[in-house]
Design a protein around this motif. Structure first.
Motif, PDB file in Angstrom:
ATOM      1  N   ARG A  24       0.936  -1.209   0.177  1.00  0.00           N
ATOM      2  CA  ARG A  24       0.048   0.013   0.068  1.00  0.00           C
ATOM      3  C   ARG A  24       1.013   1.141  -0.233  1.00  0.00           C
ATOM      4  O   ARG A  24       0.684   2.183  -0.782  1.00  0.00           O
ATOM      5  CB  ARG A  24      -0.776  -0.062   1.222  1.00  0.00           C
ATOM      6  N   THR A  25       1.868   1.273   0.790  1.00  0.00           N
ATOM      7  CA  THR A  25       2.916   2.182   0.716  1.00  0.00           C
ATOM      8  C   THR A  25       3.577   2.732  -0.310  1.00  0.00           C
ATOM      9  O   THR A  25       3.585   3.816  -0.845  1.00  0.00           O
ATOM     10  CB  THR A  25       3.948   2.301   2.000  1.00  0.00           C
ATOM     11  N   ALA A  26       4.088   1.640  -1.068  1.00  0.00           N
ATOM     12  CA  ALA A  26       4.529   1.755  -2.402  1.00  0.00           C
ATOM     13  C   ALA A  26       3.714   2.352  -3.193  1.00  0.00           C
ATOM     14  O   ALA A  26       4.068   3.317  -3.973  1.00  0.00           O
ATOM     15  CB  ALA A  26       5.033   0.459  -3.094  1.00  0.00           C
ATOM     16  N   ASP A  27       2.344   2.261  -3.284  1.00  0.00           N
ATOM     17  CA  ASP A  27       1.248   2.760  -4.272  1.00  0.00           C
ATOM     18  C   ASP A  27       1.106   4.270  -3.775  1.00  0.00           C
ATOM     19  O   ASP A  27       1.195   4.896  -4.582  1.00  0.00           O
ATOM     20  CB  ASP A  27       0.019   1.875  -3.882  1.00  0.00           C
ATOM     21  N   ALA A  60      -1.367  -8.324  -3.309  1.00  0.00           N
ATOM     22  CA  ALA A  60      -1.064  -6.881  -3.325  1.00  0.00           C
ATOM     23  C   ALA A  60      -1.826  -6.027  -4.348  1.00  0.00           C
ATOM     24  O   ALA A  60      -2.242  -5.014  -4.078  1.00  0.00           O
ATOM     25  CB  ALA A  60       0.493  -6.715  -4.018  1.00  0.00           C
ATOM     26  N   ALA A  61      -2.503  -6.993  -5.187  1.00  0.00           N
ATOM     27  CA  ALA A  61      -3.274  -6.411  -6.252  1.00  0.00           C
ATOM     28  C   ALA A  61      -4.728  -5.817  -5.489  1.00  0.00           C
ATOM     29  O   ALA A  61      -5.235  -4.963  -5.911  1.00  0.00           O
ATOM     30  CB  ALA A  61      -3.910  -7.390  -7.267  1.00  0.00           C
ATOM     31  N   THR A  62      -5.050  -6.640  -4.498  1.00  0.00           N
ATOM     32  CA  THR A  62      -6.191  -6.281  -3.672  1.00  0.00           C
ATOM     33  C   THR A  62      -6.247  -4.953  -2.593  1.00  0.00           C
ATOM     34  O   THR A  62      -6.975  -4.517  -2.305  1.00  0.00           O
ATOM     35  CB  THR A  62      -6.719  -7.550  -2.920  1.00  0.00           C
ATOM     36  N   VAL A  63      -4.861  -4.636  -2.393  1.00  0.00           N
ATOM     37  CA  VAL A  63      -4.674  -3.389  -1.376  1.00  0.00           C
ATOM     38  C   VAL A  63      -3.998  -2.363  -2.204  1.00  0.00           C
ATOM     39  O   VAL A  63      -3.795  -1.461  -1.510  1.00  0.00           O
ATOM     40  CB  VAL A  63      -3.845  -4.042  -0.379  1.00  0.00           C
ATOM     41  N   THR A  64      -3.764  -2.469  -3.408  1.00  0.00           N
ATOM     42  CA  THR A  64      -3.408  -1.206  -4.433  1.00  0.00           C
ATOM     43  C   THR A  64      -4.379  -1.009  -5.405  1.00  0.00           C
ATOM     44  O   THR A  64      -4.956  -1.882  -5.980  1.00  0.00           O
ATOM     45  CB  THR A  64      -2.192  -1.668  -5.072  1.00  0.00           C
ATOM     46  N   GLY A  65      -4.138   0.120  -6.146  1.00  0.00           N
ATOM     47  CA  GLY A  65      -5.186   0.589  -7.004  1.00  0.00           C
ATOM     48  C   GLY A  65      -4.482   1.194  -8.369  1.00  0.00           C
ATOM     49  O   GLY A  65      -5.286   1.180  -9.457  1.00  0.00           O
ATOM     50  N   ARG A  66      -3.420   1.591  -8.428  1.00  0.00           N
ATOM     51  CA  ARG A  66      -2.512   2.052  -9.282  1.00  0.00           C
ATOM     52  C   ARG A  66      -1.355   1.630  -9.710  1.00  0.00           C
ATOM     53  O   ARG A  66      -1.101   1.405 -10.968  1.00  0.00           O
ATOM     54  CB  ARG A  66      -2.515   3.650  -8.900  1.00  0.00           C
ATOM     55  N   ILE A  67      -0.559   1.339  -8.973  1.00  0.00           N
ATOM     56  CA  ILE A  67       0.805   0.926  -9.352  1.00  0.00           C
ATOM     57  C   ILE A  67       0.806  -0.389 -10.134  1.00  0.00           C
ATOM     58  O   ILE A  67      -0.002  -1.498  -9.874  1.00  0.00           O
ATOM     59  CB  ILE A  67       1.725   0.681  -7.671  1.00  0.00           C
ATOM     60  N   GLY A  68       1.961  -0.716 -11.030  1.00  0.00           N
ATOM     61  CA  GLY A  68       1.942  -1.804 -11.801  1.00  0.00           C
ATOM     62  C   GLY A  68       2.633  -3.085 -10.794  1.00  0.00           C
ATOM     63  O   GLY A  68       3.349  -2.525  -9.954  1.00  0.00           O
ATOM     64  N   SER A  95      -6.226  -7.579 -10.616  1.00  0.00           N
ATOM     65  CA  SER A  95      -5.274  -6.532 -10.707  1.00  0.00           C
ATOM     66  C   SER A  95      -5.836  -5.417 -11.664  1.00  0.00           C
ATOM     67  O   SER A  95      -5.412  -4.291 -11.556  1.00  0.00           O
ATOM     68  CB  SER A  95      -3.896  -6.490 -10.889  1.00  0.00           C
ATOM     69  N   GLY A  96      -6.688  -5.683 -12.471  1.00  0.00           N
ATOM     70  CA  GLY A  96      -7.378  -4.540 -13.460  1.00  0.00           C
ATOM     71  C   GLY A  96      -6.175  -4.306 -14.675  1.00  0.00           C
ATOM     72  O   GLY A  96      -6.116  -3.094 -15.005  1.00  0.00           O
ATOM     73  N   GLY A  97      -5.539  -5.605 -15.024  1.00  0.00           N
ATOM     74  CA  GLY A  97      -4.441  -5.192 -16.144  1.00  0.00           C
ATOM     75  C   GLY A  97      -3.367  -4.426 -15.562  1.00  0.00           C
ATOM     76  O   GLY A  97      -2.589  -3.593 -16.596  1.00  0.00           O
ATOM     77  N   ARG A  98      -2.584  -4.642 -14.486  1.00  0.00           N
ATOM     78  CA  ARG A  98      -1.455  -3.798 -13.868  1.00  0.00           C
ATOM     79  C   ARG A  98      -0.351  -4.964 -14.205  1.00  0.00           C
ATOM     80  O   ARG A  98       0.838  -4.529 -13.347  1.00  0.00           O
ATOM     81  CB  ARG A  98      -1.798  -3.327 -12.617  1.00  0.00           C
ATOM     82  N   LEU A  99      -0.536  -6.255 -14.467  1.00  0.00           N
ATOM     83  CA  LEU A  99       0.474  -6.929 -14.356  1.00  0.00           C
ATOM     84  C   LEU A  99       1.683  -6.918 -15.434  1.00  0.00           C
ATOM     85  O   LEU A  99       1.265  -6.708 -16.353  1.00  0.00           O
ATOM     86  CB  LEU A  99       0.208  -8.302 -14.396  1.00  0.00           C
ATOM     87  N   VAL A 100       2.991  -7.019 -14.818  1.00  0.00           N
ATOM     88  CA  VAL A 100       3.977  -7.007 -15.844  1.00  0.00           C
ATOM     89  C   VAL A 100       4.878  -8.248 -15.596  1.00  0.00           C
ATOM     90  O   VAL A 100       5.045  -8.408 -14.396  1.00  0.00           O
ATOM     91  CB  VAL A 100       5.175  -5.707 -15.675  1.00  0.00           C
ATOM     92  N   VAL A 101       5.447  -9.030 -16.507  1.00  0.00           N
ATOM     93  CA  VAL A 101       5.979 -10.214 -16.311  1.00  0.00           C
ATOM     94  C   VAL A 101       7.392 -10.198 -16.647  1.00  0.00           C
ATOM     95  O   VAL A 101       7.639 -10.201 -17.834  1.00  0.00           O
ATOM     96  CB  VAL A 101       5.109 -11.395 -16.876  1.00  0.00           C
TER      97      VAL A 101
END
Length: 297
Positions: A24-27, A60-68, A95-101
């Motif tokens: 959350r803090t990183a976001d 992490a996807a469930t506690v963030t909303g913007r960050i990749g 994640s709403g399309g926020r994943l980078v592999v």
């Protein structure tokens, strides 16, 4: 430094909800992307707590909303592309399309042998890696309607009518960032990857380490130019080693980012400060860096 994207690696060591606070803090601090290692254990931290990658990123996807959100980096050492692609597609949806592999050939440590694998030559590891990436590329685009699934038969991986089911969150698929420093891998990343990531070499002297990074960056630029591509390919560098830590001070971070930007890197990745051992530091420096960048909430 305004033109560079900033990322942070959060090692999967803290239990939830302590780990949730970091994500959350990183976001909230405004980082562009946050990553975690995709290992079953890692080097000097092998005897310490170490959580699984996909569940960690899902949480992490469930506690963030913007960050990749990213894997730093996945390999075929202990993964088959079919179930892995299914996990990635589900995570990207959550994640709403926020994943980078991030994907690499895999090291020769614990992950390479924990499942009883035989030792591979560097050539075999590279060939297996290319087959792994090419399979993911097909699977993550999902099967065409009415195709009955995705099939392939290679030297390392086989699939018979694998079903992905659904539509990718992004077209044509989520980004695949190719990791590696060798000439073959750099050529592959420059020619086919959505990005390239390097962690540099093993030098303990900072100037020597940056000289090595500069050398592989020049090789990538040459291969990219030779490929004839015109689309943007992210150039990502991890600006930390176990002995050289960018977040030891704001000045050290500024210096590392400036060097990376001068070499043409589009993205830098540092590591969340730990209490001791690798990447030991103070979270206050992380907050000061975010404030300096004008990114904190």
């Amino acid at each position: 430094m305004a033109g560079v994207r900033h990322g942070i690696v959060i090692l999967p060591q803290e239990d939830w909800p302590a780990a949730a606070r970091r994500w959350r803090t990183a976001d909230e601090l405004g980082f562009d992307h946050a990553w975690t290692y995709d290992h079953l254990s890692w080097r000097s931290l092998a005897d310490q707590r170490w959580h699984a990658t996909i569940p960690t990123l899902t949480a992490a996807a469930t506690v963030t909303g913007r960050i990749g959100l990213g894997l730093f980096v996945a390999s075929p050492n202990f993964r088959h592309p079919v179930p892995f692609a299914k996990e990635l597609a589900t995570l990207d949806d959550i994640s709403g399309g926020r994943l980078v592999v991030g994907v690499g050939s895999g090291g020769t440590g614990f992950d390479a042998y924990v499942l009883g694998q035989r030792e591979l030559t560097p050539r075999q590891r590279h060939e297996r890696f290319i087959e792994f990436v090419e399979a993911l590329d097909v699977l993550l685009r999902f099967e065409p309607p009415g195709s009955g699934g995705i099939s392939f038969a290679g030297d390392w991986f086989t699939a018979h009518n694998a079903r992905m089911v659904g539509t990718p969150s992004r077209q044509p698929r989520m980004p695949l960032v190719i990791a590696g420093n060798g000439p073959k891998t750099i050529r592959y990343a420059a020619t086919y990857g959505d990005g390239w990531v390097t962690t540099g070499g093993d030098e303990t002297d900072r100037e020597q380490w940056w000289a090595g990074v500069a050398a592989v960056a020049r090789r990538f630029d040459d291969e990219y130019a030779a490929s004839g591509r015109r689309n943007e390919v992210a150039r990502v560098v991890s600006i930390d080693t176990e002995s050289l830590y960018s977040l030891s001070s704001v000045g050290a971070y500024e210096d590392a980012v400036s060097r990376a930007e001068s070499l043409g890197f589009t993205d830098v990745v540092a590591h969340w400060p730990r209490q001791d051992g690798p990447y030991a530091g103070d979270e206050a420096v992380l907050e000061d860096v975010a404030a300096m960048l004008g990114r904190s909430a």
